[in-house]
Each structure stands twice: as structure tokens, then as C-alpha cells.
Scaffold this motif. Sequence first.
Motif, mmCIF file in Angstrom:
data_model
loop_
_atom_site.group_PDB
_atom_site.id
_atom_site.type_symbol
_atom_site.label_atom_id
_atom_site.label_comp_id
_atom_site.label_asym_id
_atom_site.label_seq_id
_atom_site.Cartn_x
_atom_site.Cartn_y
_atom_site.Cartn_z
ATOM 1 N N GLU A 303 0.810 -1.212 0.000
ATOM 2 C CA GLU A 303 0.000 0.000 0.000
ATOM 3 C C GLU A 303 0.843 1.262 0.000
ATOM 4 O OE1 GLU A 303 -3.077 2.561 -0.222
ATOM 5 O OE2 GLU A 303 -3.134 0.380 -0.523
ATOM 6 N N GLU A 304 1.899 1.314 0.818
ATOM 7 C CA GLU A 304 2.699 2.532 0.898
ATOM 8 C C GLU A 304 3.460 2.789 -0.404
ATOM 9 O OE1 GLU A 304 5.235 -0.793 2.768
ATOM 10 O OE2 GLU A 304 3.109 -0.175 2.689
ATOM 11 N N LYS A 305 3.886 1.737 -1.075
ATOM 12 C CA LYS A 305 4.576 1.885 -2.354
ATOM 13 C C LYS A 305 3.606 2.374 -3.434
ATOM 14 C CE LYS A 305 8.785 0.567 -1.316
ATOM 15 N NZ LYS A 305 9.925 1.513 -1.393
ATOM 16 N N PHE A 306 2.405 1.810 -3.414
ATOM 17 C CA PHE A 306 1.401 2.220 -4.394
ATOM 18 C C PHE A 306 1.065 3.696 -4.244
ATOM 19 C CE2 PHE A 306 -3.058 3.000 -5.494
ATOM 20 C CZ PHE A 306 -3.026 2.671 -6.841
ATOM 21 N N ARG A 307 0.863 4.153 -3.005
ATOM 22 C CA ARG A 307 0.541 5.566 -2.760
ATOM 23 C C ARG A 307 1.683 6.470 -3.205
ATOM 24 N NH1 ARG A 307 -1.381 4.017 2.356
ATOM 25 N NH2 ARG A 307 0.509 4.933 3.279
ATOM 26 N N GLU A 308 2.905 6.051 -2.929
ATOM 27 C CA GLU A 308 4.072 6.852 -3.279
ATOM 28 C C GLU A 308 4.170 7.049 -4.806
ATOM 29 O OE1 GLU A 308 8.938 6.912 -2.486
ATOM 30 O OE2 GLU A 308 7.741 5.138 -1.959
ATOM 31 N N VAL A 309 3.980 5.967 -5.555
ATOM 32 C CA VAL A 309 4.044 6.056 -7.014
ATOM 33 C C VAL A 309 2.869 6.875 -7.549
ATOM 34 C CG1 VAL A 309 3.948 4.736 -9.174
ATOM 35 C CG2 VAL A 309 5.330 3.909 -7.259
ATOM 36 N N VAL A 343 9.060 6.091 -9.147
ATOM 37 C CA VAL A 343 8.425 5.575 -10.365
ATOM 38 C C VAL A 343 9.453 4.799 -11.186
ATOM 39 C CG1 VAL A 343 7.137 6.165 -12.449
ATOM 40 C CG2 VAL A 343 6.811 7.513 -10.369
ATOM 41 N N SER A 344 10.666 5.325 -11.231
ATOM 42 C CA SER A 344 11.746 4.655 -11.952
ATOM 43 C C SER A 344 12.061 3.291 -11.339
ATOM 44 C CB SER A 344 12.995 5.537 -11.948
ATOM 45 O OG SER A 344 14.031 4.949 -12.692
ATOM 46 N N VAL A 345 12.051 3.226 -10.006
ATOM 47 C CA VAL A 345 12.318 1.950 -9.336
ATOM 48 C C VAL A 345 11.188 0.954 -9.620
ATOM 49 C CG1 VAL A 345 12.651 0.816 -7.104
ATOM 50 C CG2 VAL A 345 13.706 3.034 -7.534
ATOM 51 N N CYS A 346 9.951 1.450 -9.653
ATOM 52 C CA CYS A 346 8.815 0.581 -9.984
ATOM 53 C C CYS A 346 8.955 0.062 -11.418
ATOM 54 C CB CYS A 346 7.507 1.343 -9.812
ATOM 55 S SG CYS A 346 6.021 0.327 -10.008
ATOM 56 N N TRP A 347 9.398 0.929 -12.304
ATOM 57 C CA TRP A 347 9.671 0.555 -13.689
ATOM 58 C C TRP A 347 10.718 -0.566 -13.741
ATOM 59 C CZ3 TRP A 347 8.437 1.631 -18.778
ATOM 60 C CH2 TRP A 347 9.421 1.430 -19.741
ATOM 61 N N LEU A 448 2.589 -12.104 -23.221
ATOM 62 C CA LEU A 448 1.910 -11.879 -21.945
ATOM 63 C C LEU A 448 1.815 -10.379 -21.722
ATOM 64 C CD1 LEU A 448 0.809 -12.992 -19.208
ATOM 65 C CD2 LEU A 448 3.141 -12.718 -18.328
ATOM 66 N N ASP A 449 0.595 -9.864 -21.633
ATOM 67 C CA ASP A 449 0.367 -8.445 -21.370
ATOM 68 C C ASP A 449 0.240 -8.211 -19.870
ATOM 69 O OD1 ASP A 449 0.327 -7.845 -24.067
ATOM 70 O OD2 ASP A 449 -1.847 -8.018 -24.232
ATOM 71 N N LEU A 450 0.817 -7.111 -19.421
ATOM 72 C CA LEU A 450 0.700 -6.683 -18.024
ATOM 73 C C LEU A 450 0.217 -5.244 -17.991
ATOM 74 C CD1 LEU A 450 3.202 -7.090 -15.094
ATOM 75 C CD2 LEU A 450 2.461 -4.803 -15.767
ATOM 76 N N ILE A 451 -0.796 -4.981 -17.199
ATOM 77 C CA ILE A 451 -1.283 -3.614 -16.984
ATOM 78 C C ILE A 451 -1.409 -3.389 -15.486
ATOM 79 C CG2 ILE A 451 -3.099 -1.918 -17.447
ATOM 80 C CD1 ILE A 451 -3.947 -3.652 -19.832
ATOM 81 N N LEU A 452 -0.784 -2.308 -14.999
ATOM 82 C CA LEU A 452 -0.865 -1.952 -13.575
ATOM 83 C C LEU A 452 -1.305 -0.491 -13.476
ATOM 84 C CD1 LEU A 452 -0.461 -2.671 -10.608
ATOM 85 C CD2 LEU A 452 1.959 -2.067 -10.860
ATOM 86 N N PRO A 453 -2.582 -0.219 -13.171
ATOM 87 C CA PRO A 453 -3.115 1.149 -13.170
ATOM 88 C C PRO A 453 -2.884 1.894 -11.844
ATOM 89 C CG PRO A 453 -4.796 -0.496 -13.758
ATOM 90 C CD PRO A 453 -3.659 -1.198 -13.079
ATOM 91 N N PHE A 454 -2.855 3.220 -11.971
ATOM 92 C CA PHE A 454 -2.731 4.135 -10.827
ATOM 93 C C PHE A 454 -3.687 5.316 -11.030
ATOM 94 C CE2 PHE A 454 1.231 1.896 -11.074
ATOM 95 C CZ PHE A 454 1.698 1.760 -9.778
ATOM 96 N N GLY A 455 -4.240 5.809 -9.921
ATOM 97 C CA GLY A 455 -5.028 7.043 -9.976
ATOM 98 C C GLY A 455 -6.392 6.907 -10.600
ATOM 99 N N TYR A 482 -10.843 -3.610 -17.124
ATOM 100 C CA TYR A 482 -11.159 -2.249 -16.690
ATOM 101 C C TYR A 482 -10.067 -1.737 -15.752
ATOM 102 C CZ TYR A 482 -15.783 -3.226 -18.585
ATOM 103 O OH TYR A 482 -16.815 -3.546 -19.432
ATOM 104 N N PRO A 483 -9.722 -0.455 -15.871
ATOM 105 C CA PRO A 483 -8.691 0.091 -14.985
ATOM 106 C C PRO A 483 -9.147 0.079 -13.530
ATOM 107 C CG PRO A 483 -9.712 1.843 -16.293
ATOM 108 C CD PRO A 483 -10.229 0.549 -16.823
ATOM 109 N N GLU A 484 -8.312 -0.486 -12.658
ATOM 110 C CA GLU A 484 -8.630 -0.570 -11.229
ATOM 111 C C GLU A 484 -7.339 -0.363 -10.457
ATOM 112 O OE1 GLU A 484 -10.280 -3.862 -7.990
ATOM 113 O OE2 GLU A 484 -10.648 -4.155 -10.137
ATOM 114 N N ASP A 485 -7.374 0.558 -9.520
ATOM 115 C CA ASP A 485 -6.179 0.895 -8.755
ATOM 116 C C ASP A 485 -5.483 -0.338 -8.187
ATOM 117 O OD1 ASP A 485 -5.784 3.583 -9.028
ATOM 118 O OD2 ASP A 485 -6.761 4.168 -7.155
ATOM 119 N N ASN A 486 -4.148 -0.396 -8.436
ATOM 120 C CA ASN A 486 -3.286 -1.411 -7.831
ATOM 121 C C ASN A 486 -3.756 -2.839 -8.100
ATOM 122 O OD1 ASN A 486 -1.014 -2.245 -6.448
ATOM 123 N ND2 ASN A 486 -1.885 -1.930 -4.403
ATOM 124 N N SER A 487 -4.407 -3.026 -9.246
ATOM 125 C CA SER A 487 -4.839 -4.365 -9.640
ATOM 126 C C SER A 487 -4.026 -4.776 -10.861
ATOM 127 C CB SER A 487 -6.339 -4.369 -9.969
ATOM 128 O OG SER A 487 -6.771 -5.657 -10.341
#
Length: 528
Positions: A303-309, A343-347, A448-455, A482-487
Amino acid sequence: MSCKRAQNESGDSDKKKKKRSSVETVDLCGSVEEEEVKRAVKEAWSNRTHYSKGDLELDCHPFPHCIIKNFLSSQTFAENLQRELLELNFNEKSNDLYKFKQSDDLKKRKEPHIAAIRAALFGHFRSWLGDVLGVELEPTVDISCAKYEYTDVLLCHDDELEGRRAAFILYLVPPWQSSDGGSLDLYSTDSNFQPESIVKSLVPCWNTLVLFEVSPVSFHQVSEVLTQDKCRLSLSGWFHGPSLERPPRFKEPSILKHPHLPRDETVLFEWVNPLYLDISYQEQIQTEFEDNSEIQLKDFLKEEKFREVSEALRQTGIRWMKRGPPNKRCYESASVDSLPECVSVCWELLRSEAFFLLLSNFTGLRLHYLCPADEEDEEGETKDDKEEGEVAGTSAESPSSSSSSKAGTDKGGKKLSSPVCCGEVRRWSHDGYTLLHDAEAAQAEYALDLILPFGCADWEAEFGGFTCYIANEEDEELLTVYPEDNSLALVYRDKETLKFVKHVNHKSSHVDSSTCREFYDFSFVYYE
């Protein structure tokens, strides 16, 4: 007997007279009737010069198009035609390119005013246009009616299809302003015949016909209708004839693919929800993924990493670049060297060797040398299965790091390709989308597609921005993400599966329309 027969004949005659009297005729704009005007339009069209007289105007920027106001000489006829059209049955049409309502083909409709305009367009007017273009147009009748209402849109395309020589649109709209949307936008093109930017917008106007030649540069769109209380009603279709010569289709450069970064499992412990690092839970995920070829992992990051990004992505220091061309995509992508540190580290997390192994455990795909190769894959692997895209820093057969060199061959001594990926950080807001296109279908690979949404906490499905998967050359959707936070969404697709992001519409704007909602995502593609 003869008297009775005579009465029947008389009755039939009366019916025929009655039927004939219901047939409507229509006169077109006077400019179309003048021989002098036709010669002048033909010369101007041929020379790509501007011409205007009365209600008729020919403009050749960015490509030749003709605007004829008061196209139907009778206002009463136009009103009756509008009434007949609105009484038709309309079908919802929606895919990657458009959303609007369309009538059935009007080729055989018998309503008097519809029949009359069809006869006029594909009779006298087709002859006039053939003379202007200097070609013999075919007798093919290709006409339908479209209704565009709030949030309806037709995105950038060129209309090119075998046999189409000229397109027309006849507007039957209430008083219309540019702020209502629904304009016919014309695009300039670059040296590769790809659309660049909108250089002219034609606002719909009652009883006005717009005509243009279908060509490799006739890129246009119907902008999204923004008014909630008006209907953009139009008759449209094509005149068929010999197609213009088309240059070879431009092929975009291959997307650069990268091997994994040498990062160990420490990065996973720092970022990923511990639930997903549990081996037994990974086995459950793999079972579900192998059954469905897709899965969504909620609350994936801590959770704290997601909020930070999430907060960092809203910083003004990120350089967002618009991705085009508009006949293929329209959204913003972040310049990687401008990303804030977190964000770069998450990348880097999503490109790390440890994450490749984690994805292998989630999916059963061979994205890391520690993942056992499936026996069927080993037996069936052929030269055609090798990576076709460019790989940065390695060839398809070379090891991507010192660790992967341990798995440079399988048990039989056969060389294995190195798993690679490509990805970007995207920002989605009003008018963002991606489209299906021929080149994408031709270059489709197993991936393999990966999608990780924010905001996207307040994002609604009706706003658009969701990812649709469809079978090639079919309209039926196989899956919608559908876009969903941190999913974290993972989707495995084969060579016959294509994807697009649905147009983000005006409903994404806040109530006062002064600002638009937006969301972000990390979008990656992994290849075995």
C-alpha cells in the motif's frame, strides 16, 4: 364476366395512378445544374486549387473536398426526409474505431423522400461527380443513415476500401455550433502518408453536403459529440469506381525489446504484497491463469509503495510525449529519464530478473530459466517461434545476463531464446485511445500483457479507457480489462488475438467540464 373484368382493370388502373402520385422527386442545388460551374470545379479539382461560387465551395487543403450548402433546393423536402430517417430502426455500433447508431442499408427503402434522394444522388449527381473527377463511376448504391448523440465518435481513418472512390455526407441537423462537437475533422499527412494533425474542422450545417475523394491521404474523423440535447443526423455513403493508386503502406519501426535487468528477489520483498510471494498461493494463481489465460491480482503492490508512485506520477517534472499517429493511437507516454525516483524503481521492478521469475510462477510461461520448459513446447518449437522483434543489448539467442547463460540450452542441447519485454508508463485522459490496424495483426505474437493502473479510484466503465481483447477479424470481445487501482492484470494472447484501448469520452470530464479526470498505468509485454 366481361363487365366484372373491366371493373377490376379499372380498379388496378386507379391503384397504379395512386402509387405513381406518391413518388417524390427532388431538385438539387442550382450550382450542380450549371454546366459552367461543373467545368470550373473539374479544372480546380484537377489542379488542386480553390474554387467557390454561390453555395458551392471546393477546397484542396489538406485534401480535395467540396461543400455544397442548400444541397436540396426544397426546404420542405429536407424536413420530410429528416422525418422519414428518424423513423427508421437504428442499430448501436461500437468497436475500437467508432460509437454511434446506424440504420440498415437504404438501398431498397421505399419511403418516398428516402427513395427520391437515393435516386438523385446515385443518378444525376453521380453523373455530375464522374464528370468532375474524370472517371466513370459504377452504379453501386452505398448509402446509410447515422445518428451521433452524446459521446458518439468516429476516430481517425482514411475510408479506403476496395471500390470506394468518393465519400459524401448530407447533414440534417438542428442549429449546430463547434462547441457541440461532432465536427468533420480533416488531417494533414507526413511524408509517409501518415496523419499528423487536424488542420480543418467542418461544423455540421442543415442541408449541407460534404464530398471528398477517397485517397491515401483522406484522413478524417467525426469528433466526439459533446452536446447532450442534440442529434447529429446524416446521410452518408460512397460512390464506387476505380481506386486511386496507393503507395506501399508505411511500416513502423519494430518496438525495442529488452532482456531483464539483473535484480534479485530483494526488490520483490520491498514492493510486492507478501501474499503474492507465497509459493502455495502462486500455485493457485497459476492454476487459475492456465484455465483462463488471464487473471487480475488485486492490491498487488504494498500500500505505501502504491501511494508513493500514485503521488509521484502527478508531478509536473515528468515529460509526457503524445503517441501517434492518430489512425493507430492517441495517448501520452512518459520519457523514462524524466521519471521520479520511486516511479523509476517501480519501472525497474517490472523489468527485473526476479519479476520475470515471479511471472513464470504466476503463469507457467517460460520467462526465466528456472521455470521448467513444457515438454510439448520443446517438441513443437520451430524456427518460426523465435523472436522477430529487435532486442536491445542481446540477440534472440544470446544470454541476457550471467545467470541466464546457465540456461542457454535445454536438456537436449537446443538453444533457447532469452525472454524479453517492452513497456511504457502511460497517461490516459479525454480523447485517449488505441486502434486496431493491419500492421498489428500481421506482426501479432504470442505474448503476456501486463497492466498496472494508478489514480483511477473514481474511474467509471462508461468513461472508456478500458482494454478490449478480440479475435482477429471478429467484432466479438473476448475479454475486457477495466482500470482498477493497484490491480495487476495479466493476459496471455496468441497470434489471433488483438487488443485496443476504448476511446476516453467526455463523461470523464468533471461536472463543470473545467478539468478532466485522468489515470496512469504501467503497460508491459513479455515474450518467452
